[in-house]
Scaffold this motif. Structure first.
Motif, PDB file in Angstrom:
ATOM      1  N   SER A 132       0.709  -1.044  -0.021  1.00 10.96           N
ATOM      2  CA  SER A 132       0.140   0.014   0.066  1.00 10.96           C
ATOM      3  C   SER A 132       0.987   1.141   0.089  1.00 10.96           C
ATOM      4  O   SER A 132       2.121   1.067   0.519  1.00 10.96           O
ATOM      5  CB  SER A 132      -0.898   0.214   1.141  1.00 10.96           C
ATOM      6  OG  SER A 132      -0.109   0.032   2.484  1.00 10.96           O
ATOM      7  N   GLU A 133       0.421   2.500  -0.582  1.00 13.52           N
ATOM      8  CA  GLU A 133       1.072   3.651  -0.812  1.00 13.52           C
ATOM      9  C   GLU A 133       0.357   4.876   0.051  1.00 13.52           C
ATOM     10  O   GLU A 133      -0.765   4.977  -0.318  1.00 13.52           O
ATOM     11  CB  GLU A 133       1.322   3.804  -2.264  1.00 13.52           C
ATOM     12  CG  GLU A 133       2.435   5.072  -2.716  1.00 13.52           C
ATOM     13  CD  GLU A 133       3.776   4.651  -2.281  1.00 13.52           C
ATOM     14  OE1 GLU A 133       4.522   5.438  -2.034  1.00 13.52           O
ATOM     15  OE2 GLU A 133       3.984   3.362  -2.433  1.00 13.52           O
ATOM     16  N   PRO A 134       0.884   5.442   0.769  1.00 19.13           N
ATOM     17  CA  PRO A 134       0.239   6.484   1.259  1.00 19.13           C
ATOM     18  C   PRO A 134      -0.201   7.759   0.650  1.00 19.13           C
ATOM     19  O   PRO A 134       0.486   7.781  -0.647  1.00 19.13           O
ATOM     20  CB  PRO A 134       1.515   7.015   2.311  1.00 19.13           C
ATOM     21  CG  PRO A 134       2.689   6.747   1.564  1.00 19.13           C
ATOM     22  CD  PRO A 134       2.547   5.464   1.003  1.00 19.13           C
ATOM     23  N   VAL A 135      -1.121   8.307   0.689  1.00 17.01           N
ATOM     24  CA  VAL A 135      -1.515   9.696   0.096  1.00 17.01           C
ATOM     25  C   VAL A 135      -0.445  10.331  -0.201  1.00 17.01           C
ATOM     26  O   VAL A 135      -0.114  11.048   0.749  1.00 17.01           O
ATOM     27  CB  VAL A 135      -3.168  10.127   0.464  1.00 17.01           C
ATOM     28  CG1 VAL A 135      -3.330  11.337  -0.194  1.00 17.01           C
ATOM     29  CG2 VAL A 135      -4.074   9.001   0.496  1.00 17.01           C
ATOM     30  N   GLN A 136      -0.408  11.093  -1.461  1.00 15.98           N
ATOM     31  CA  GLN A 136       0.661  11.969  -1.691  1.00 15.98           C
ATOM     32  C   GLN A 136      -0.026  13.409  -1.161  1.00 15.98           C
ATOM     33  O   GLN A 136      -1.007  13.672  -1.962  1.00 15.98           O
ATOM     34  CB  GLN A 136       1.201  12.045  -2.972  1.00 15.98           C
ATOM     35  CG  GLN A 136       2.302  12.938  -3.252  1.00 15.98           C
ATOM     36  CD  GLN A 136       3.214  12.719  -4.788  1.00 15.98           C
ATOM     37  OE1 GLN A 136       3.329  11.651  -5.147  1.00 15.98           O
ATOM     38  NE2 GLN A 136       3.245  13.779  -5.164  1.00 15.98           N
ATOM     39  N   VAL A 137       0.715  14.212  -0.367  1.00 17.91           N
ATOM     40  CA  VAL A 137       0.243  15.427  -0.240  1.00 17.91           C
ATOM     41  C   VAL A 137       0.940  16.796  -0.583  1.00 17.91           C
ATOM     42  O   VAL A 137       0.237  17.853  -0.473  1.00 17.91           O
ATOM     43  CB  VAL A 137      -0.069  15.649   1.675  1.00 17.91           C
ATOM     44  CG1 VAL A 137      -0.734  14.676   1.946  1.00 17.91           C
ATOM     45  CG2 VAL A 137       1.345  15.579   2.149  1.00 17.91           C
ATOM     46  N   LYS A 138       1.906  16.493  -1.207  1.00 14.25           N
ATOM     47  CA  LYS A 138       2.403  17.804  -1.946  1.00 14.25           C
ATOM     48  C   LYS A 138       3.460  17.139  -3.102  1.00 14.25           C
ATOM     49  O   LYS A 138       3.772  16.030  -3.174  1.00 14.25           O
ATOM     50  CB  LYS A 138       3.416  18.482  -0.921  1.00 14.25           C
ATOM     51  CG  LYS A 138       4.542  17.800  -0.341  1.00 14.25           C
ATOM     52  CD  LYS A 138       5.181  18.757   0.610  1.00 14.25           C
ATOM     53  CE  LYS A 138       6.715  18.045   1.256  1.00 14.25           C
ATOM     54  NZ  LYS A 138       7.365  18.761   1.917  1.00 14.25           N
ATOM     55  N   GLU A 139       3.735  18.210  -4.057  1.00 18.01           N
ATOM     56  CA  GLU A 139       4.547  17.854  -5.311  1.00 18.01           C
ATOM     57  C   GLU A 139       5.957  17.376  -4.735  1.00 18.01           C
ATOM     58  O   GLU A 139       6.537  17.973  -3.948  1.00 18.01           O
ATOM     59  CB  GLU A 139       4.491  19.008  -6.166  1.00 18.01           C
ATOM     60  CG  GLU A 139       5.080  18.744  -7.428  1.00 18.01           C
ATOM     61  CD  GLU A 139       5.416  19.929  -8.470  1.00 18.01           C
ATOM     62  OE1 GLU A 139       5.357  19.739  -9.431  1.00 18.01           O
ATOM     63  OE2 GLU A 139       5.382  21.014  -7.823  1.00 18.01           O
ATOM     64  N   LYS A 140       6.567  16.199  -5.621  1.00 20.31           N
ATOM     65  CA  LYS A 140       7.679  15.801  -5.255  1.00 20.31           C
ATOM     66  C   LYS A 140       8.490  16.364  -6.759  1.00 20.31           C
ATOM     67  O   LYS A 140       7.958  16.214  -7.688  1.00 20.31           O
ATOM     68  CB  LYS A 140       7.653  14.363  -5.408  1.00 20.31           C
ATOM     69  CG  LYS A 140       7.154  13.877  -3.924  1.00 20.31           C
ATOM     70  CD  LYS A 140       7.150  12.285  -4.062  1.00 20.31           C
ATOM     71  CE  LYS A 140       6.435  11.538  -2.728  1.00 20.31           C
ATOM     72  NZ  LYS A 140       6.638  10.431  -2.866  1.00 20.31           N
ATOM     73  N   MET A 166      -5.241  14.135 -10.767  1.00 22.36           N
ATOM     74  CA  MET A 166      -4.123  14.909 -11.671  1.00 22.36           C
ATOM     75  C   MET A 166      -4.163  16.370 -11.118  1.00 22.36           C
ATOM     76  O   MET A 166      -4.224  17.392 -11.809  1.00 22.36           O
ATOM     77  CB  MET A 166      -4.626  14.944 -13.086  1.00 22.36           C
ATOM     78  CG  MET A 166      -4.688  13.615 -13.510  1.00 22.36           C
ATOM     79  SD  MET A 166      -4.722  13.097 -15.542  1.00 22.36           S
ATOM     80  CE  MET A 166      -2.930  13.336 -15.784  1.00 22.36           C
ATOM     81  N   LYS A 167      -3.790  16.379  -9.942  1.00 24.07           N
ATOM     82  CA  LYS A 167      -3.792  17.830  -9.178  1.00 24.07           C
ATOM     83  C   LYS A 167      -2.213  17.769  -8.687  1.00 24.07           C
ATOM     84  O   LYS A 167      -1.424  16.991  -8.640  1.00 24.07           O
ATOM     85  CB  LYS A 167      -4.565  17.903  -8.073  1.00 24.07           C
ATOM     86  CG  LYS A 167      -4.385  16.630  -7.138  1.00 24.07           C
ATOM     87  CD  LYS A 167      -5.457  16.694  -6.180  1.00 24.07           C
ATOM     88  CE  LYS A 167      -5.433  15.572  -5.217  1.00 24.07           C
ATOM     89  NZ  LYS A 167      -6.249  15.387  -4.089  1.00 24.07           N
ATOM     90  N   THR A 168      -1.786  19.071  -8.598  1.00 28.81           N
ATOM     91  CA  THR A 168      -0.424  19.395  -8.375  1.00 28.81           C
ATOM     92  C   THR A 168       0.278  18.817  -7.313  1.00 28.81           C
ATOM     93  O   THR A 168       1.400  18.163  -7.271  1.00 28.81           O
ATOM     94  CB  THR A 168       0.044  20.780  -8.015  1.00 28.81           C
ATOM     95  OG1 THR A 168      -0.279  21.523  -9.287  1.00 28.81           O
ATOM     96  CG2 THR A 168       1.467  21.230  -7.837  1.00 28.81           C
ATOM     97  N   SER A 169      -0.477  18.307  -6.086  1.00 26.55           N
ATOM     98  CA  SER A 169      -0.148  17.734  -4.798  1.00 26.55           C
ATOM     99  C   SER A 169       0.253  16.435  -5.200  1.00 26.55           C
ATOM    100  O   SER A 169       0.680  15.635  -4.245  1.00 26.55           O
ATOM    101  CB  SER A 169      -1.076  17.894  -3.743  1.00 26.55           C
ATOM    102  OG  SER A 169      -2.426  17.409  -4.227  1.00 26.55           O
TER     103      SER A 169
END
Length: 429
Positions: free
Chosen positions: A228-236, A413-416
């Motif tokens: 499982s993968e955590p939710v991405q909260v900011k752009e990398k 498809m959002k920046t975060s």
């Protein structure tokens, strides 16, 4: 509009259902039979439910090494024979003359039953892996870009992020006993599926499969790791300098919905609109209009297709571009293309995306005797216990409507949720 509003007559095609027969042997081996009108050849895919993201930490790279070792002992003679290690499975596939099927199945069953490798084969395949890595990655311009590099940047979970080639030290030190243990854990009947496509005698083939594979004992299945993968909260972002290239390159990736969700099929259509063909939005903007690059790549799952994985996955696009172009301009243009879907999507445009995607699936049946189709069937059997899911692909895409596309673009498809990888030349032109 960046896409056509009319649907070419050539796109008005339907993915005809396959006549799929599915059963299991008492030892758990899954079997998929598909009768086709192929006159002289049989396509065979034997896949195991072990890919590089299912490896344990102390065995990083063993899935790929095991594939090489297994292939090195292949003695099936005439016919096209190859193999591949993917995120979640390893496939051995062949296109054989019909008369070779019996011998092929006997030899594959014997190898599965009596897993044995020799030191000289292991040593030679370690060297082969090292040479493959140098040839395709370290000594190759844009080697590993972005398919090998992006997962390690975008994903947090080691299972999803670690290198496909594994840990060089672990590979170098791997013993015969360790690789044999790996094979005996994963290359077992209840962790495998056999797919056969062609013009064969069904009753005789089923009898042959039972005779060849039926006496191989099932074994306890290895425990699967948490992928499982955590939710991405900011752009990398990541910038890598490469001494072998002369022009910079960029890849932009987004994590995407689970493959079992309706929005996953919406993502497949978004992919179609953005990067598939010269009328796609990114090609039109980046190549035709702004002339930042001469080619745009992209898709879901660079190691296969959108149906051949079973865990967290990325949608990616990548391109090599002129040094005079600023990366921020590229990112802004990619963003512009994505947002244009929200502004301009019409029913004809959505229907064109559906038709184009179905056309590509139809073409898969004609290419290399349907090897890609055999892999999809293997994955549906391994991951879902339901190879007939293949016949639900077109209906699933047809259910996607305007609102589902809008929601998928907004949610995913959002920046975060974005990862940007830039490859910068050490000595630019």
């Amino acid at each position: 509009m960046l896409c056509f509003n009319s649907i070419p007559d050539s796109y008005a095609q339907t993915l005809q259902p396959l006549a799929i027969e599915y059963f299991k042997l008492d030892n758990g081996l899954k079997v998929v039979l598909v009768k086709t009108d192929s006159a002289s050849h049989i396509t065979v895919n034997l896949s195991y439910n072990i890919g590089f993201r299912l490896e344990q930490r102390g065995e990083a790279g063993f899935a790929h090494l095991a594939e090489h070792v297994w292939m090195a002992s292949h003695k099936n003679g005439k016919g096209f024979v190859n193999a591949s290690t993917r995120f979640d499975h390893t496939s051995f596939y062949s296109v054989l003359p019909t008369y070779k099927l019996k011998k092929y199945l006997k030899q594959e069953a014997l190898r599965m039953h009596h897993t044995s490798i020799r030191q000289n084969i292991l040593t030679s395949q370690k060297h082969a892996l090292e040479a493959e890595h140098k040839r395709t990655v370290t000594n190759h311009p844009y080697g590993g870009f972005p398919w090998l590099q992006m997962p390690g940047i975008a994903f947090e979970n080691w299972q999803n992020a670690h290198d496909y080639f594994g840990d060089p030290q672990l590979i170098s030190n791997a013993s015969v006993e360790e690789i044999q243990s790996f094979l005996k854990r994963y290359y077992i009947p209840n962790n495998a599926v056999l797919v056969i496509m062609g013009n064969f005698n069904a009753a005789g083939t089923k009898s042959l499969i039972r005779k060849c594979f039926g006496l191989i004992p099932r074994k306890p299945l290895p425990q699967k790791p948490d992928i499982s993968e955590p939710v991405q909260v900011k752009e990398k972002t990541s910038d890598i300098t490469d001494g072998l290239i002369r022009r910079p390159a960029i890849s932009v990736a987004y994590k995407i919905p689970d493959r079992s969700s309706p929005s996953y099929f919406a993502m497949g259509l978004i992919d179609q609109m953005l990067v598939k063909g010269k009328d796609s939005r990114l090609y039109q903007l980046l190549v035709e209009q702004k002339k930042y690059t001469d080619r745009v790549n992209g898709g879901i799952n660079y190691l296969g297709n959108m149906f051949t994985h079973n865990g967290p996955m990325l949608w990616m696009t990548d391109m090599v571009y002129d040094s005079s172009v600023q990366k921020d301009s590229l990112i802004a243009t990619i963003e512009e293309a994505i947002r244009s879907i929200e502004r301009e999507l019409t029913d004809p445009i959505l229907q064109q995306a559906k038709s184009g995607l179905i056309k590509s699936l139809i073409n898969m049946r004609k290419e290399k005797n349907g090897l890609a189709v055999s892999e999809m069937l293997a994955c549906f059997a391994l991951f879902d216990d339901d190879p007939a899911r293949y016949n639900s692909i077109e209906p699933s895409f047809n259910k996607v409507d305007h609102s589902m596309i809008m929601q998928t673009v907004a949610n995913w498809m959002k920046t975060s949720n974005r990862t940007v990888l830039v490859l910068t030349p050490k000595n630019p032109d």
